[in-house]
Design a protein around this motif. Structure first.
Motif, short mmCIF file in Angstrom:
data_model
loop_
_atom_site.label_atom_id
_atom_site.label_comp_id
_atom_site.label_asym_id
_atom_site.label_seq_id
_atom_site.Cartn_x
_atom_site.Cartn_y
_atom_site.Cartn_z
N THR A 1 -5.37 5.68 7.67
CA THR A 1 -5.94 6.79 8.44
C THR A 1 -6.94 7.47 7.52
O THR A 1 -6.57 7.95 6.46
CB THR A 1 -4.83 7.77 8.84
N ASN A 2 -8.19 7.50 7.93
CA ASN A 2 -9.25 7.93 7.01
C ASN A 2 -9.89 9.27 7.36
O ASN A 2 -10.95 9.59 6.85
CB ASN A 2 -10.35 6.86 6.96
N ARG B 1 -4.98 14.36 -2.11
CA ARG B 1 -4.70 15.15 -0.91
C ARG B 1 -4.59 14.30 0.34
O ARG B 1 -5.37 13.39 0.57
CB ARG B 1 -5.82 16.19 -0.74
N ASN B 2 -3.61 14.66 1.12
CA ASN B 2 -3.43 14.05 2.44
C ASN B 2 -3.34 12.53 2.40
O ASN B 2 -3.89 11.83 3.24
CB ASN B 2 -4.55 14.50 3.39
N ASP C 1 -10.45 4.88 -3.28
CA ASP C 1 -9.69 4.75 -2.04
C ASP C 1 -9.29 3.28 -1.91
O ASP C 1 -9.99 2.40 -2.42
CB ASP C 1 -10.53 5.16 -0.83
N ILE C 2 -8.20 3.03 -1.25
CA ILE C 2 -7.75 1.65 -1.07
C ILE C 2 -8.66 0.91 -0.10
O ILE C 2 -8.77 -0.31 -0.12
CB ILE C 2 -6.29 1.62 -0.55
N GLU D 1 -14.63 14.47 0.23
CA GLU D 1 -13.95 15.27 -0.80
C GLU D 1 -14.71 15.29 -2.13
O GLU D 1 -15.02 16.37 -2.64
CB GLU D 1 -12.51 14.74 -0.95
N ARG E 1 -12.52 20.30 3.39
CA ARG E 1 -11.31 20.34 4.21
C ARG E 1 -10.27 21.21 3.52
O ARG E 1 -10.08 21.10 2.31
CB ARG E 1 -10.77 18.91 4.34
N ALA F 1 -7.85 9.63 -3.30
CA ALA F 1 -7.93 8.99 -1.97
C ALA F 1 -9.07 9.66 -1.23
O ALA F 1 -8.89 10.61 -0.48
CB ALA F 1 -6.62 9.14 -1.21
N SER G 1 0.80 -1.23 0.00
CA SER G 1 0.00 0.00 0.00
C SER G 1 0.83 1.27 0.00
O SER G 1 0.30 2.36 -0.16
CB SER G 1 -0.90 0.03 1.24
N SER H 1 -11.20 12.86 7.38
CA SER H 1 -11.48 13.79 6.30
C SER H 1 -12.62 14.68 6.75
O SER H 1 -13.20 14.44 7.81
CB SER H 1 -11.89 13.03 5.03
N ASN I 1 -6.10 0.91 -5.35
CA ASN I 1 -4.82 1.12 -4.70
C ASN I 1 -3.93 1.97 -5.61
O ASN I 1 -3.71 1.62 -6.77
CB ASN I 1 -4.19 -0.26 -4.46
N LEU I 2 -3.43 3.06 -5.08
CA LEU I 2 -2.60 3.96 -5.87
C LEU I 2 -1.30 3.32 -6.36
O LEU I 2 -0.61 3.87 -7.21
CB LEU I 2 -2.27 5.22 -5.06
C1 LIG Z 1 -6.30 11.09 5.57
S1 LIG Z 1 -7.31 10.40 4.33
C2 LIG Z 1 -7.47 11.80 3.23
C3 LIG Z 1 -8.84 11.89 2.64
C4 LIG Z 1 -9.08 13.11 1.75
N1 LIG Z 1 -8.29 13.07 0.53
C5 LIG Z 1 -8.80 14.39 2.51
O1 LIG Z 1 -7.83 15.08 2.21
O2 LIG Z 1 -9.57 14.70 3.41
C6 LIG Z 1 -6.18 9.33 3.46
C7 LIG Z 1 -6.86 8.25 2.64
O3 LIG Z 1 -5.89 7.62 1.78
C8 LIG Z 1 -6.22 6.26 1.64
N2 LIG Z 1 -5.05 5.51 1.17
C9 LIG Z 1 -3.96 5.14 1.87
N3 LIG Z 1 -3.12 4.43 1.11
C10 LIG Z 1 -3.68 4.34 -0.11
C11 LIG Z 1 -3.29 3.71 -1.34
N4 LIG Z 1 -2.15 3.03 -1.45
N5 LIG Z 1 -4.13 3.82 -2.39
C12 LIG Z 1 -5.29 4.50 -2.30
N6 LIG Z 1 -5.70 5.12 -1.17
C13 LIG Z 1 -4.91 5.03 -0.09
C14 LIG Z 1 -6.70 5.88 3.03
O4 LIG Z 1 -7.53 4.73 3.00
C15 LIG Z 1 -7.45 7.15 3.48
O5 LIG Z 1 -8.83 7.05 3.26
#
Ligand SMILES: C[S@@+](CC[C@H](N)C(=O)[O-])C[C@H]1O[C@@H](n2cnc3c(N)ncnc32)[C@H](O)[C@@H]1O
Lengths: 125, 287
Positions: free
Chosen positions: B69-70, B212-213, B140-141, B114, B76, B108, B17, B72, B195-196
């Motif tokens: 970490t989810n 973002r984030n 999102d993953i 978002e 935001r 994500a 991931s 949001s 998954n990114l």
């Molecule tokens: C902190 S949240 C940010 C959400 C939103 N983009 C924001 O800025 O409010 C981070 C998100 O990235 C996702 N994430 C983490 N690793 C990832 C990956 N490899 N591929 C896709 N999404 C991923 C997590 O599941 C989580 O929901």
């Protein structure tokens, strides 16, 4: 320093709200019902009012209507803070001239977020 | 959890991931794994981690999801959405006036706050009514987040962070103490677990990418790779929006920050041919 008048019949809620607002650099005043709030506003108009709905003597919505008929425009900014958490009440409040609406229970984060919102409302006007 | 278990978990997470684990977080890691342990019927976190060695896919996915970490919120970093509304969208409405097609990706999207914020802004512009086609993809993953996002149901606490009250009453339906996003907004967004680290090949060319984030949880190499591949799917005049504190320039070539608009990046140069996978969208490269 900006001033915020906290209107709520619960002493505990007023205390919690005032503490959060003081942390946000507000000077706070308190009133426990709408009549006292109106008196406070006539003495000195605050920048923001945090307003409960259900209070003895004069409710929040009655206070808001009286306030808006006295003062012109949207000053001061009024943020409801109440357990009346349904669309009907929210819509009524907005119609009476409220700027924002906090549904209890609230915490520091919500007050902060909603006050940021109010800042935007003022900036856009 | 012993050091060996921790190291193995960190390795699986990084490989699968991109997420980085540091030893300092041992306690947090354990508490996040407890629900997975219960769900799969393990006695303790240690035996769960041993089982991880066998690469049982559902378990690996559950562990990864537990470690994300989810957090949001709607709108935001409000400035980002103002940039989208005031700079990105008006420009694209001119540039895409002929095709009347906008393609946006939230890379994500967590529980959907978002993409739904984006959808609300698009609705403000009445783009659908004006005959535009909107492709708004949100990924999102974490499949549980995607399910939540599709449901579009948010707690009273969640809707009070960042969402102006008029937007709440205008765009949500109250269900008990929760609030559900309107059908018209939900229909604008296509959600998908993604998954990114995987291939972006299924994505269309994109005009705007919100990423973002999330990259802040990745190591340097993974960040580079994601930015690089974002460059492959972002249209030459497309916009990339990252968190205000996330640096793109310097990290990777090909993007330039917009002056006075933190977090907004545009591509600076066509992505060189040799960096593209063979046969991938060659039609987009300027002659
Ligand atoms: C902190 S949240 C940010 C959400 C939103 N983009 C924001 O800025 O409010 C981070 C998100 O990235 C996702 N994430 C983490 N690793 C990832 C990956 N490899 N591929 C896709 N999404 C991923 C997590 O599941 C989580 O929901």
């Amino acid at each position: 320093m900006k001033t915020c008048l906290v209107v709520d019949d619960s002493r505990v809620i007023r205390k919690i709200a005032c503490r959060i607002l003081q942390d946000l650099s507000y000077e706070t005043e308190e009133a426990e019902n709408g009549i006292m709030a109106l008196e406070s506003c006539r003495r000195r108009m605050p920048d923001v009012i945090l307003l409960d709905w259900q209070m003895p003597q004069m409710t929040g919505i009655e206070f808001l209507r009286a306030l808006r008929s006295e003062a012109s425009g949207h000053h001061p900014v009024v943020v409801f803070c109440t357990t009346e958490n349904d669309v009907v009440h929210i819509t009524e409040a907005l119609g009476a001239g409220a700027d924002e609406y906090i549904m209890k229970p609230f915490d520091r984060e919500i007050i902060e977020a909603k006050f940021a919102e109010v800042g935007l409302v003022m900036a856009q006007r | 959890m012993n050091q060996q278990d921790f190291a193995y978990l960190a390795d699986v997470l990084r490989r699968r991931s991109g997420l980085m684990l540091t030893e300092k977080k041992t306690h947090l890691v354990e508490s996040r794994l407890v629900p997975v342990m219960r769900r799969f019927g393990f006695r303790d976190v240690g035996s769960l981690l041993k089982e991880l060695h066998y690469g049982h896919e559902a378990l690996v996915q559950a562990v990864i999801e537990a470690m994300t970490t989810n957090d949001s919120s709607f709108f935001r970093d409000r400035k980002t959405f103002e940039e989208f509304r005031d700079i990105v969208l008006p420009t694209l409405m001119v540039d895409r006036a002929e095709s009347k097609h906008l393609r946006i990706w939230c890379a994500a999207c967590a529980a959907g706050q978002e993409p739904y914020s984006v959808a609300m802004i698009l609705e403000d512009f009445k783009l659908l009514a004006k005959g535009w086609t909107i492709t708004l993809i949100a990924t999102d993953i974490n499949s549980q987040m995607i399910t939540r996002a599709q449901e579009g149901l948010y707690s009273q606490f969640e809707v009070q962070r960042g969402l102006p009250i008029r937007r709440l009453v205008g765009n949500f339906m109250q269900e008990g103490t929760n609030w559900r996003i309107s059908d018209s907004l939900r229909r604008m967004v296509t959600f998908r677990t993604f998954n990114l680290l995987d291939s972006f090949g299924w994505l269309p060319d994109l005009d705007v990418i919100f990423c973002r984030n999330v990259l802040m949880y990745f190591d340097h190499k993974t960040r580079l790779s994601v930015f690089d591949r974002i460059g492959d799917v972002l249209a030459q005049d497309g916009a990339l929006l990252v968190g205000p504190a996330e640096l793109v320039s310097g990290l990777t070539i090909g993007y330039a920050p917009s002056e006075g608009a933190p977090g907004l990046y545009y591509k600076t140069e066509p992505v060189p041919l040799h960096r593209r996978a063979a046969g991938q969208r060659l039609d987009r490269i300027p002659a």
